[in-house]
Scaffold this motif. Structure first.
Motif, PDB file in Angstrom:
ATOM      1  N   VAL A  61     -23.140 -16.452   6.182  1.00 27.79           N
ATOM      2  CA  VAL A  61     -21.926 -15.675   6.433  1.00 27.79           C
ATOM      3  C   VAL A  61     -21.331 -16.147   7.757  1.00 27.79           C
ATOM      4  O   VAL A  61     -22.061 -16.451   8.702  1.00 27.79           O
ATOM      5  CB  VAL A  61     -22.213 -14.151   6.437  1.00 27.79           C
ATOM      6  CG1 VAL A  61     -23.172 -13.751   7.526  1.00 27.79           C
ATOM      7  CG2 VAL A  61     -20.930 -13.354   6.551  1.00 27.79           C
ATOM      8  N   GLY A  62     -20.010 -16.236   7.801  1.00 32.53           N
ATOM      9  CA  GLY A  62     -19.318 -16.686   9.002  1.00 32.53           C
ATOM     10  C   GLY A  62     -19.150 -15.573  10.014  1.00 32.53           C
ATOM     11  O   GLY A  62     -19.392 -14.396   9.736  1.00 32.53           O
ATOM     12  N   PHE A  63     -18.702 -15.933  11.199  1.00 35.06           N
ATOM     13  CA  PHE A  63     -18.475 -14.977  12.273  1.00 35.06           C
ATOM     14  C   PHE A  63     -17.346 -14.003  11.951  1.00 35.06           C
ATOM     15  O   PHE A  63     -17.204 -12.979  12.591  1.00 35.06           O
ATOM     16  CB  PHE A  63     -18.180 -15.716  13.580  1.00 35.06           C
ATOM     17  CG  PHE A  63     -19.378 -16.433  14.129  1.00 35.06           C
ATOM     18  CD1 PHE A  63     -20.246 -15.795  15.002  1.00 35.06           C
ATOM     19  CD2 PHE A  63     -19.656 -17.740  13.758  1.00 35.06           C
ATOM     20  CE1 PHE A  63     -21.361 -16.447  15.509  1.00 35.06           C
ATOM     21  CE2 PHE A  63     -20.770 -18.405  14.260  1.00 35.06           C
ATOM     22  CZ  PHE A  63     -21.620 -17.756  15.133  1.00 35.06           C
ATOM     23  N   ASP A  64     -16.556 -14.328  10.924  1.00 28.91           N
ATOM     24  CA  ASP A  64     -15.442 -13.470  10.510  1.00 28.91           C
ATOM     25  C   ASP A  64     -15.839 -12.479   9.419  1.00 28.91           C
ATOM     26  O   ASP A  64     -15.004 -11.717   8.934  1.00 28.91           O
ATOM     27  CB  ASP A  64     -14.267 -14.322  10.042  1.00 28.91           C
ATOM     28  CG  ASP A  64     -14.610 -15.236   8.869  1.00 28.91           C
ATOM     29  OD1 ASP A  64     -15.790 -15.251   8.415  1.00 28.91           O
ATOM     30  OD2 ASP A  64     -13.706 -15.960   8.404  1.00 28.91           O
ATOM     31  N   GLY A  65     -17.102 -12.497   8.993  1.00 31.46           N
ATOM     32  CA  GLY A  65     -17.564 -11.583   7.947  1.00 31.46           C
ATOM     33  C   GLY A  65     -17.323 -12.084   6.544  1.00 31.46           C
ATOM     34  O   GLY A  65     -17.621 -11.402   5.570  1.00 31.46           O
ATOM     35  N   ASP A  66     -16.786 -13.282   6.425  1.00 29.11           N
ATOM     36  CA  ASP A  66     -16.509 -13.886   5.114  1.00 29.11           C
ATOM     37  C   ASP A  66     -17.634 -14.876   4.796  1.00 29.11           C
ATOM     38  O   ASP A  66     -18.448 -15.213   5.661  1.00 29.11           O
ATOM     39  CB  ASP A  66     -15.165 -14.605   5.132  1.00 29.11           C
ATOM     40  CG  ASP A  66     -14.502 -14.671   3.778  1.00 29.11           C
ATOM     41  OD1 ASP A  66     -15.190 -14.514   2.747  1.00 29.11           O
ATOM     42  OD2 ASP A  66     -13.272 -14.883   3.738  1.00 29.11           O
ATOM     43  N   VAL A  67     -17.663 -15.360   3.566  1.00 34.04           N
ATOM     44  CA  VAL A  67     -18.603 -16.407   3.199  1.00 34.04           C
ATOM     45  C   VAL A  67     -18.384 -17.577   4.154  1.00 34.04           C
ATOM     46  O   VAL A  67     -17.238 -17.967   4.407  1.00 34.04           O
ATOM     47  CB  VAL A  67     -18.379 -16.853   1.737  1.00 34.04           C
ATOM     48  CG1 VAL A  67     -19.277 -18.016   1.375  1.00 34.04           C
ATOM     49  CG2 VAL A  67     -18.587 -15.687   0.788  1.00 34.04           C
ATOM     50  N   CYS A  68     -19.458 -18.119   4.692  1.00 34.14           N
ATOM     51  CA  CYS A  68     -19.336 -19.233   5.634  1.00 34.14           C
ATOM     52  C   CYS A  68     -18.667 -20.418   4.945  1.00 34.14           C
ATOM     53  O   CYS A  68     -19.010 -20.772   3.815  1.00 34.14           O
ATOM     54  CB  CYS A  68     -20.722 -19.626   6.142  1.00 34.14           C
ATOM     55  SG  CYS A  68     -20.693 -20.830   7.474  1.00 34.14           S
TER      56      CYS A  68
END
Length: 110
Positions: free
Chosen positions: A24-31
């Motif tokens: 998971v990315g730092f934005d809360g989305d799938v990396c």
């Protein structure tokens, strides 16, 4: 059965539906492919939910293809671990993956 030993667990608001054991990315989305990940989701989460993220330690992650023991891994476009090509390292494989969908342990934070 493989076990995990997370050292640092955090949470993030899921910006999209997140599958279990994916980066998971730092934005809360799938990396994104080749991007640095916050960590690996411990459980699936729906958009808007708080997602538990294993950020450091020995962590279970779903592979996106064959991976050798000791290989550095990065995220593919689906948040799965793949052998690093040119992206950001998200850990080292502690187990071999034979195919897409295998669950392996990675070491993050070393």
């Amino acid at each position: 059965m493989k076990t995990h030993h997370p050292i640092l667990i955090t949470s993030i608001t899921a910006a999209a539906a997140l599958a279990q054991r994916r980066f998971v990315g730092f934005d809360g989305d799938v990396c994104a492919a080749e991007a640095k990940a916050l960590g690996v989701t411990e459980y699936a989460a729906d958009s808007g939910d708080q997602a538990s993220v294993n950020a450091s330690g020995v962590i279970l992650v779903e592979a996106g293809g064959a991976i050798a023991v000791g290989a550095q891994v990065e995220s593919d476009a689906n948040g799965k671990a793949v052998t690093i090509a040119s992206g950001a390292s998200n850990g080292y494989a502690l187990d071999a993956a034979a195919a897409d969908g295998d669950v392996i342990r990675i070491a993050r934070g070393i």
